[in-house]
Design a protein around this motif. Structure first.
Motif, PDB file in Angstrom:
ATOM      1  N   SER A  87       0.816  -1.203   0.000  1.00 30.51           N
ATOM      2  CA  SER A  87       0.000   0.000   0.000  1.00 30.51           C
ATOM      3  C   SER A  87       0.855   1.262   0.000  1.00 30.51           C
ATOM      4  O   SER A  87       0.368   2.330  -0.321  1.00 30.51           O
ATOM      5  CB  SER A  87      -0.947   0.001   1.197  1.00 30.51           C
ATOM      6  N   GLU A  93      -4.186   0.160  -4.725  1.00 31.04           N
ATOM      7  CA  GLU A  93      -5.274   1.117  -4.640  1.00 31.04           C
ATOM      8  C   GLU A  93      -6.568   0.567  -5.248  1.00 31.04           C
ATOM      9  O   GLU A  93      -7.626   0.625  -4.648  1.00 31.04           O
ATOM     10  CB  GLU A  93      -4.878   2.418  -5.326  1.00 31.04           C
ATOM     11  N   GLN A  96      -7.802  -2.398  -3.023  1.00 32.02           N
ATOM     12  CA  GLN A  96      -8.292  -1.894  -1.744  1.00 32.02           C
ATOM     13  C   GLN A  96      -9.626  -1.177  -1.920  1.00 32.02           C
ATOM     14  O   GLN A  96     -10.538  -1.344  -1.113  1.00 32.02           O
ATOM     15  CB  GLN A  96      -7.272  -0.948  -1.114  1.00 32.02           C
ATOM     16  N   GLN A  97      -9.748  -0.379  -2.969  1.00 34.42           N
ATOM     17  CA  GLN A  97     -11.003   0.327  -3.239  1.00 34.42           C
ATOM     18  C   GLN A  97     -12.121  -0.667  -3.494  1.00 34.42           C
ATOM     19  O   GLN A  97     -13.245  -0.503  -3.000  1.00 34.42           O
ATOM     20  CB  GLN A  97     -10.847   1.275  -4.434  1.00 34.42           C
ATOM     21  N   HIS A 100     -13.276  -2.095  -0.267  1.00 36.96           N
ATOM     22  CA  HIS A 100     -14.109  -1.108   0.426  1.00 36.96           C
ATOM     23  C   HIS A 100     -15.513  -1.070  -0.185  1.00 36.96           C
ATOM     24  O   HIS A 100     -16.515  -1.137   0.540  1.00 36.96           O
ATOM     25  CB  HIS A 100     -13.448   0.273   0.350  1.00 36.96           C
ATOM     26  N   GLU A 101     -15.602  -0.965  -1.498  1.00 37.10           N
ATOM     27  CA  GLU A 101     -16.892  -0.851  -2.172  1.00 37.10           C
ATOM     28  C   GLU A 101     -17.755  -2.091  -2.010  1.00 37.10           C
ATOM     29  O   GLU A 101     -18.986  -1.990  -1.947  1.00 37.10           O
ATOM     30  CB  GLU A 101     -16.679  -0.546  -3.654  1.00 37.10           C
ATOM     31  N   HIS A 103     -17.566  -4.192   0.558  1.00 43.92           N
ATOM     32  CA  HIS A 103     -17.637  -4.583   1.978  1.00 43.92           C
ATOM     33  C   HIS A 103     -17.024  -5.972   2.172  1.00 43.92           C
ATOM     34  O   HIS A 103     -17.618  -6.861   2.772  1.00 43.92           O
ATOM     35  CB  HIS A 103     -19.081  -4.542   2.492  1.00 43.92           C
ATOM     36  N   GLY A 108     -11.095  -8.170   9.596  1.00 40.56           N
ATOM     37  CA  GLY A 108      -9.835  -7.743   8.997  1.00 40.56           C
ATOM     38  C   GLY A 108      -8.648  -8.632   9.282  1.00 40.56           C
ATOM     39  O   GLY A 108      -7.552  -8.377   8.788  1.00 40.56           O
ATOM     40  N   THR A 111      -7.516 -10.154   6.025  1.00 46.63           N
ATOM     41  CA  THR A 111      -7.453  -9.222   4.903  1.00 46.63           C
ATOM     42  C   THR A 111      -6.046  -8.985   4.348  1.00 46.63           C
ATOM     43  O   THR A 111      -5.866  -9.020   3.128  1.00 46.63           O
ATOM     44  CB  THR A 111      -8.131  -7.896   5.266  1.00 46.63           C
ATOM     45  N   ALA A 153     -15.264  -8.412  -4.724  1.00 45.64           N
ATOM     46  CA  ALA A 153     -14.252  -7.350  -4.739  1.00 45.64           C
ATOM     47  C   ALA A 153     -13.124  -7.678  -5.706  1.00 45.64           C
ATOM     48  O   ALA A 153     -12.659  -6.815  -6.457  1.00 45.64           O
ATOM     49  CB  ALA A 153     -13.703  -7.129  -3.338  1.00 45.64           C
TER      50      ALA A 153
END
Length: 173
Positions: A87, A93, A96-97, A100-101, A103, A108, A111, A153
């Protein structure tokens, strides 16, 4: 083994995320413990300590590996990457995004290892099916999510929406 032999320590220098770390440790010090306790990078977690659960996954010379199965002293001269290093320069990026989007995490704990596994997997298979993703994750135990959102994801990060979005299946395998 005598008590004196059990307390023997050696200098170990490892390159982790492009930075050199030298510590005075016992020769049997596991890489996971070196990373977490001697260097202080806490994202590499320790689970089963047998290489089964996958939460201690790091990359050694660009390939994912279980850090609980390697002695730190044996890895001098090799490049080790943890999720902290990934990261730092933004390479994750997009992934990771997507996490996040979608869920794609709860507690974690798994993760960091899943992100490392997914990044390596997507580099080798940029257009995976959901079954390909599940197979790639089969060595990473997640007890919270049921994998559905993780699969979604990773599919999103690959540039497509996953079939898991409509199928409702939650198994990683």
């Amino acid at each position: 083994m005598s008590e004196q032999q059990g307390r023997q320590r050696v200098d170990v220098t490892l390159s982790i995320n492009g930075k050199s770390y030298t510590r005075h440790v016992e020769p049997r010090r596991l890489l996971a413990d070196f990373i977490r306790h001697d260097v202080g990078m806490k994202a590499t977690h320790i689970g089963c300590e047998h290489g089964v659960c996958g939460v201690c996954t790091v990359r050694i010379d660009g390939r994912t590996a279980r850090s609980c199965l390697h002695f730190a002293v044996a890895l001098q001269g090799h490049e080790i990457e943890t999720v902290e290093g990934l990261s730092a320069d933004g390479r994750l990026e997009r992934l990771q995004q997507a996490f996040h989007e979608e869920h794609a995490l709860q507690c974690g704990f798994c993760t960091p290892a899943v992100l490392l596994t997914a990044e390596e997997f997507l580099a080798e298979n940029p257009s995976p099916s959901d079954s390909d993703i599940r197979a790639a994750l089969s060595n990473n135990l997640c007890r919270c999510t049921g994998y559905t959102n993780i699969v979604k994801a990773i599919a999103r990060a690959s540039g497509r929406e996953g079939e898991a979005a409509s199928s409702g299946t939650g198994d990683a395998s």
